[in-house]
Design a protein around this motif. Sequence first.
Motif, PDB file in Angstrom:
ATOM      1  N   LEU A  50       0.843  -1.199   0.000  1.00 51.04           N
ATOM      2  CA  LEU A  50       0.000   0.000   0.000  1.00 51.04           C
ATOM      3  C   LEU A  50       0.878   1.249   0.000  1.00 51.04           C
ATOM      4  N   TRP A  85       2.232  -1.493   4.745  1.00 47.15           N
ATOM      5  CA  TRP A  85       1.699  -0.126   4.681  1.00 47.15           C
ATOM      6  C   TRP A  85       2.703   0.766   5.402  1.00 47.15           C
ATOM      7  N   MET A 114       2.114  -2.285   9.423  1.00 47.95           N
ATOM      8  CA  MET A 114       1.758  -0.875   9.257  1.00 47.95           C
ATOM      9  C   MET A 114       2.718  -0.004  10.051  1.00 47.95           C
TER      10      MET A 114
END
Length: 282
Positions: free
Chosen positions: A87, A165, A195
């Motif tokens: 992402l 991410w 993340m």
Amino acid sequence: MRDAHPSQTAIMAAASRAAHLVVDGEPYIFRDTLAATLLGGQAEELVGYHRVHGGHIVLSGTRAQVTARAAYTERRLGDRFEQYVVLGAGLDTFALRRAPGRPPTRVIEVDHPATQQWKRELMAAAGLTTPDGPVFAPVDFESGGLMSALREAGLDPGRPALVSWLGVAMYLTEEAVAATLAALGRLPRGSELVMEYALPPGLRDERGAEYASFALAAAADRGEPWLSFFAPDEVSSLLKQHGLEVVEHVRQAGCVDPELWRRQDGLRPADLCRLVRAVVTG
């Protein structure tokens, strides 16, 4: 990317990964052997800036940040997953660096359509366009549509995926972060998320606070301000709310073997951003 101009964040991250192999001594935290190639004609100037000013905390701090988070995430990927979703991929080069013969992994890169077009052009100019390259899924995180874009890109809904991410959430509103996590919570059970999130001022260490004092102002000046900050317990609560169970929160210092931080150069970890690894349980 704003107003169709290349993302300065993506450029600086790629330049920092390239500069790490030139400016910093061994042991290397992470080897991105194609970052400079992908940057093309910009590489010499950008890496040269690190050569001259690389001791400044913004440059050394960025090299530490981008290499440590990449090392952690790609080590987690290993051969565990057949699908890898990146992402806010920017100029990530994993899909281009994969060693021949390793188990096949479908790499889906998610980013703004204009950023992806820019990357395609850089790949073509560098001769890096291959059949095994990434599959592009154009998405504007502030507008949603992540899951439909992943399905269109060929994500197999029956197989777990690893989602990275990194270097993105701090540039989004809290609402956009929550919406993205809500979408990721619908991935197949056993999928994992790595993340990166930014800490609020009171939780940063001394080096993290010093880095932030320069980096956040610079980001705002180039039109890419940091918009969201989370304490670890807030991230855990948000992930749980959307069907993801936290496995661990990781400080930058803990992303790699401690021996890699026993260095003769100026590369040091800072506690400004952390990684969280979570598993889809729904």
